[in-house]
Design an enzyme around this catalytic site. Structure first.
Site, PDB file in Angstrom:
ATOM      1  CG  ASP A  12       0.042  -0.673  -6.410  1.00 22.38           C
ATOM      2  OD1 ASP A  12       0.209  -0.052  -7.457  1.00 22.38           O
ATOM      3  OD2 ASP A  12       0.778  -0.532  -5.408  1.00 22.38           O
ATOM      4  CE  LYS A 110       2.496   2.262  -6.673  1.00 21.33           C
ATOM      5  NZ  LYS A 110       2.981   1.298  -5.654  1.00 21.33           N
ATOM      6  CB  CYS A 155       0.064   1.853  -2.723  1.00 22.76           C
ATOM      7  SG  CYS A 155       1.713   1.090  -2.560  1.00 22.76           S
TER       8      CYS A 155
HETATM    9  C1  VGL Z   1       2.009  -1.844  -1.302  1.00 22.05           C
HETATM   10  C2  VGL Z   1       3.342  -2.605   0.390  1.00 22.05           C
HETATM   11  C3  VGL Z   1       4.390  -2.796  -0.481  1.00 22.05           C
HETATM   12  C4  VGL Z   1       0.676  -1.330  -1.733  1.00 22.05           C
HETATM   13  C5  VGL Z   1       3.055  -2.016  -2.202  1.00 22.05           C
HETATM   14  O1  VGL Z   1       0.335  -1.424  -2.926  1.00 22.05           O
HETATM   15  O2  VGL Z   1      -0.059  -0.824  -0.855  1.00 22.05           O
HETATM   16  N1  VGL Z   1       2.160  -2.129  -0.019  1.00 22.05           N
HETATM   17  N2  VGL Z   1       4.228  -2.498  -1.783  1.00 22.05           N
END
Ligand code: VGL
Ligand code: ZN
Length: 201
Positions: A12, A110, A155
């Site tokens: 991410d 995702k 994540c």
């Molecule tokens: C994430 C919160 C919501 C992350 C993704 O990538 O850690 N955290 N969505």
């Protein structure tokens, strides 16, 4: 070059998790150069992309009256309500412009189902719905994963714990991760990873 059995998974590294983004992680952009360099050592490189529809139920906006960063109960358990982030097709959902994407053979998206979040790159937050990454890695003969990216305590940690539970060897490069650190979440993630035999490098 590392053996082909060791995959690099970059979690991410998207605009919304970098300074100026909708769910900015402090220093999120500082890790981009180091991740780019690390990609050169791996034969298997996977990027993950948080990829939510605008009506996603992890967004506080979709729960009238709920404050961002509050916790609600979902059918699959407690869920933090986040500011809207990484909405499909928006600039915030794009990878950081400095991230090398060419070396990646696989991009796994995702969190695309409106009713369920997915922190982990392996299973959605119900802990049973697979993303398909396990099958991809196993069919390539991968037995160890090295994790970097955002955010350490959500994540990255959820991915590390699931990978360990699936029997992969796991190393998290903590120097190439940055955390949200919500109510002690970083310390908790760290202790859970250590207890699961995840290597913190
Ligand atoms: C994430 C919160 C919501 C992350 C993704 O990538 O850690 N955290 N969505
Ligand atoms: Zn998300």
């Amino acid at each position: 070059m590392r053996p082909a059995t060791d995959a690099l998974i970059v979690i991410d590294v998207q605009n919304d998790f970098c300074p100026g983004g909708a769910l900015a992680v402090t220093g999120g952009d500082e890790i981009v150069k180091g991740i780019n360099a690390l990609m050169g050592e791996f034969q298997a490189v996977v990027l993950t992309q948080d990829w939510h529809p605008a009506n996603h139920l992890s967004f506080a906006d979709n729960h009238p009256g709920a404050a961002p960063f509050s916790v609600t109960e979902m059918p699959y358990g407690p869920q933090v309500l986040w500011p809207a982030h990484c909405v499909q097709g928006t600039r915030g959902a794009e990878f950081h412009a400095g991230l090398r994407t060419g070396p990646a053979q696989m991009v796994i998206r995702k969190g695309f189902r409106p009713g369920i979040d997915s922190y982990s790159a392996f299973f959605e937050n119900d802990k049973v719905t697979p993303t398909g990454l396990e099958g991809y890695l196993r069919s390539r003969g991968v037995t160890h994963v090295t994790l970097t990216g955002l955010a350490t305590d959500f994540c990255v940690a959820y991915s590390a714990l699931d990978a360990a539970g699936l029997g992969f060897g796991v190393t998290v490069r903590m120097d190439l991760c940055r955390a949200i650190d919500l109510d002690g979440s970083l310390a908790l993630a760290r202790s859970r990873m250590l207890a699961a035999n995840v290597g913190l490098a």
